[in-house]
Design a protein around this motif. Structure first.
Motif, PDB file in Angstrom:
ATOM      1  N   LEU A 156       0.816  -1.207   0.000  1.00 48.60           N
ATOM      2  CA  LEU A 156       0.000   0.000   0.000  1.00 48.60           C
ATOM      3  C   LEU A 156       0.856   1.267   0.000  1.00 48.60           C
ATOM      4  O   LEU A 156       0.524   2.250  -0.679  1.00 48.60           O
ATOM      5  CB  LEU A 156      -0.910  -0.020   1.227  1.00 48.60           C
ATOM      6  N   GLU A 157       1.948   1.239   0.747  1.00 45.76           N
ATOM      7  CA  GLU A 157       2.791   2.430   0.861  1.00 45.76           C
ATOM      8  C   GLU A 157       3.352   2.869  -0.487  1.00 45.76           C
ATOM      9  O   GLU A 157       3.533   4.070  -0.731  1.00 45.76           O
ATOM     10  CB  GLU A 157       3.941   2.176   1.837  1.00 45.76           C
ATOM     11  N   LYS A 179       2.660   6.411  -2.500  1.00 45.39           N
ATOM     12  CA  LYS A 179       3.736   7.313  -2.910  1.00 45.39           C
ATOM     13  C   LYS A 179       3.747   7.531  -4.420  1.00 45.39           C
ATOM     14  O   LYS A 179       3.928   8.668  -4.894  1.00 45.39           O
ATOM     15  CB  LYS A 179       5.089   6.753  -2.452  1.00 45.39           C
ATOM     16  N   ALA A 180       3.579   6.462  -5.193  1.00 44.00           N
ATOM     17  CA  ALA A 180       3.552   6.585  -6.654  1.00 44.00           C
ATOM     18  C   ALA A 180       2.297   7.366  -7.054  1.00 44.00           C
ATOM     19  O   ALA A 180       1.202   7.069  -6.593  1.00 44.00           O
ATOM     20  CB  ALA A 180       3.546   5.200  -7.295  1.00 44.00           C
ATOM     21  N   HIS A 181       2.461   8.360  -7.888  1.00 42.79           N
ATOM     22  CA  HIS A 181       1.306   9.172  -8.256  1.00 42.79           C
ATOM     23  C   HIS A 181       1.562   9.895  -9.576  1.00 42.79           C
ATOM     24  O   HIS A 181       2.700   9.942 -10.059  1.00 42.79           O
ATOM     25  CB  HIS A 181       1.001  10.208  -7.162  1.00 42.79           C
ATOM     26  N   VAL A 182       0.505  10.428 -10.138  1.00 43.29           N
ATOM     27  CA  VAL A 182       0.638  11.349 -11.262  1.00 43.29           C
ATOM     28  C   VAL A 182      -0.008  12.672 -10.845  1.00 43.29           C
ATOM     29  O   VAL A 182      -1.019  12.700 -10.135  1.00 43.29           O
ATOM     30  CB  VAL A 182      -0.006  10.815 -12.557  1.00 43.29           C
ATOM     31  N   ASP A 213      10.427   1.421  -1.476  1.00 39.25           N
ATOM     32  CA  ASP A 213      10.503   2.790  -1.983  1.00 39.25           C
ATOM     33  C   ASP A 213      10.383   2.754  -3.498  1.00 39.25           C
ATOM     34  O   ASP A 213      10.575   1.698  -4.135  1.00 39.25           O
ATOM     35  CB  ASP A 213      11.835   3.442  -1.577  1.00 39.25           C
ATOM     36  N   VAL A 214      10.030   3.908  -4.074  1.00 41.35           N
ATOM     37  CA  VAL A 214       9.880   4.023  -5.516  1.00 41.35           C
ATOM     38  C   VAL A 214      10.348   5.403  -5.942  1.00 41.35           C
ATOM     39  O   VAL A 214      10.126   6.391  -5.232  1.00 41.35           O
ATOM     40  CB  VAL A 214       8.409   3.789  -5.951  1.00 41.35           C
ATOM     41  N   ASP A 215      11.038   5.459  -7.075  1.00 44.90           N
ATOM     42  CA  ASP A 215      11.413   6.731  -7.673  1.00 44.90           C
ATOM     43  C   ASP A 215      10.166   7.286  -8.355  1.00 44.90           C
ATOM     44  O   ASP A 215       9.773   6.823  -9.426  1.00 44.90           O
ATOM     45  CB  ASP A 215      12.547   6.534  -8.682  1.00 44.90           C
ATOM     46  N   VAL A 216       9.535   8.259  -7.719  1.00 42.04           N
ATOM     47  CA  VAL A 216       8.223   8.739  -8.160  1.00 42.04           C
ATOM     48  C   VAL A 216       8.271   9.293  -9.574  1.00 42.04           C
ATOM     49  O   VAL A 216       7.395   8.995 -10.409  1.00 42.04           O
ATOM     50  CB  VAL A 216       7.694   9.808  -7.179  1.00 42.04           C
ATOM     51  N   ASP A 217       9.280  10.097  -9.893  1.00 43.58           N
ATOM     52  CA  ASP A 217       9.354  10.721 -11.211  1.00 43.58           C
ATOM     53  C   ASP A 217       9.569   9.686 -12.313  1.00 43.58           C
ATOM     54  O   ASP A 217       8.923   9.741 -13.366  1.00 43.58           O
ATOM     55  CB  ASP A 217      10.478  11.754 -11.249  1.00 43.58           C
TER      56      ASP A 217
END
Length: 307
Positions: free
Chosen positions: A190-191, A195-198, A285-289
């Motif tokens: 879920l986390e 965090k991932a978004h547009v 973790d995720v690199d959002v960009d």
């Protein structure tokens, strides 16, 4: 490059639609079948939504009707988020049932997996009922499965209850079966979806991606975050991202147990990063960009692939 054979278990659902769309046109994936299950909404809707999406995308991947309820738990619903039919925001043209393959999902999946010359990857973006039935009925199937990639579970707080994430809470017993199956399991919890978004500006880029982009823009625009956040959080497609762009995620091994007896914690994912007996890899973790750019580019590819 040889395409990775893939089976999708899904409960569409707005974000499931995006995950399926990306998977169906990804150059590295060969989707062998889609197994709609109950989940966000009832099976009658998730099945029809899958057929309608394929009609819209002009694809012909076989569809197998999955489970209509959990193994043990009472059935839950997310219709308040996704709408009564699961796809509030876009009117799909009604499809016929010609893509439906008859038979019990577990058996149809088993035959396809064992007949595959290459190990098959499983994608789980809804409750894991059908995969649990597959693994219990045909335990030898594990030998021809490459890995199972899940969007589900939570490291901290949940979104169905204080400590349980929706997909796992939907069928906790099924999830426990999966995590103890001996399969290689990767999890986008879920986390990561939170965090991932547009951004609104990136949503405009998605809308510009032809008919497919407009369809997804319409669906995602119907989502309203409870906290008023204008960004659109991306959940189920993060699991596809674990397969197609693993480099944007940070992964950590852990032992995962599903709480089955707690009065207030039923369905909680107990993720132990200190265990010396890990049974899964968890995205932490995720690199959002980079993820957002991959997401938008994947939608462009899907639109170009739609004939």
């Amino acid at each position: 490059m040889t395409k990775k054979p893939l089976i999708i278990s899904t409960d569409p659902g707005i974000d499931d639609i995006a995950a399926m769309t990306i998977s169906l046109f990804a150059k590295d994936l060969d989707v062998k079948m889609i197994v709609p299950t109950w989940g966000n909404v009832a099976l009658e809707y998730t099945l029809q939504n899958t057929l309608n999406l394929e009609k819209f995308l002009h694809t012909e991947v076989p569809v197998v009707s999955g489970a209509s309820q959990p193994l043990v738990a009472p059935k839950i619903s997310a219709a308040s988020v996704h709408g009564k039919t699961g796809v509030a925001g876009f009117d799909f043209e009604e499809a016929t049932e010609e893509l439906i393959v008859p038979g019990l999902a577990a058996t149809v999946m088993y035959n396809a997996i064992m007949d595959s010359p290459e190990k098959v990857t499983l994608l789980g973006i809804g409750p894991l009922t059908d995969y649990a039935l597959l693994l219990k009925q045909y335990p030898n199937v594990v030998e021809n499965i490459e890995e199972l990639v899940i969007m589900g579970g939570n490291i901290g707080r949940g979104n169905h209850s204080p400590l349980a994430e929706y997909n796992i809470a939907g069928d906790p017993e099924a999830a426990q079966v999966v995590f103890h199956s001996g399969l290689k399991v990767k999890v986008a919890p879920l986390e990561i979806g939170n965090k991932a978004h547009v951004t609104p500006e990136q949503m405009k880029q998605i809308k510009a991606c032809g008919a497919v982009g407009n369809m997804l823009y319409s669906l995602f625009s119907n989502i309203r975050e409870p906290d008023g956040d204008p960004r659109i959080k991306i959940f189920d497609p993060t699991a596809v991202g674990l397969i197609l762009c693993p480099e944007v995620f940070t992964m950590k091994k852990a032992n995962v147990e599903i709480e089955l007896a707690g009065r207030y914690t039923y369905g909680a994912s107990v993720i132990d990063f200190m265990s010396d007996k890990p049974n899964a890899e968890i995205a932490t973790d995720v690199d959002v960009d980079k993820f957002a750019q991959w997401f938008i580019n994947s939608i462009k590819v899907a639109d170009q692939g739609r004939i």
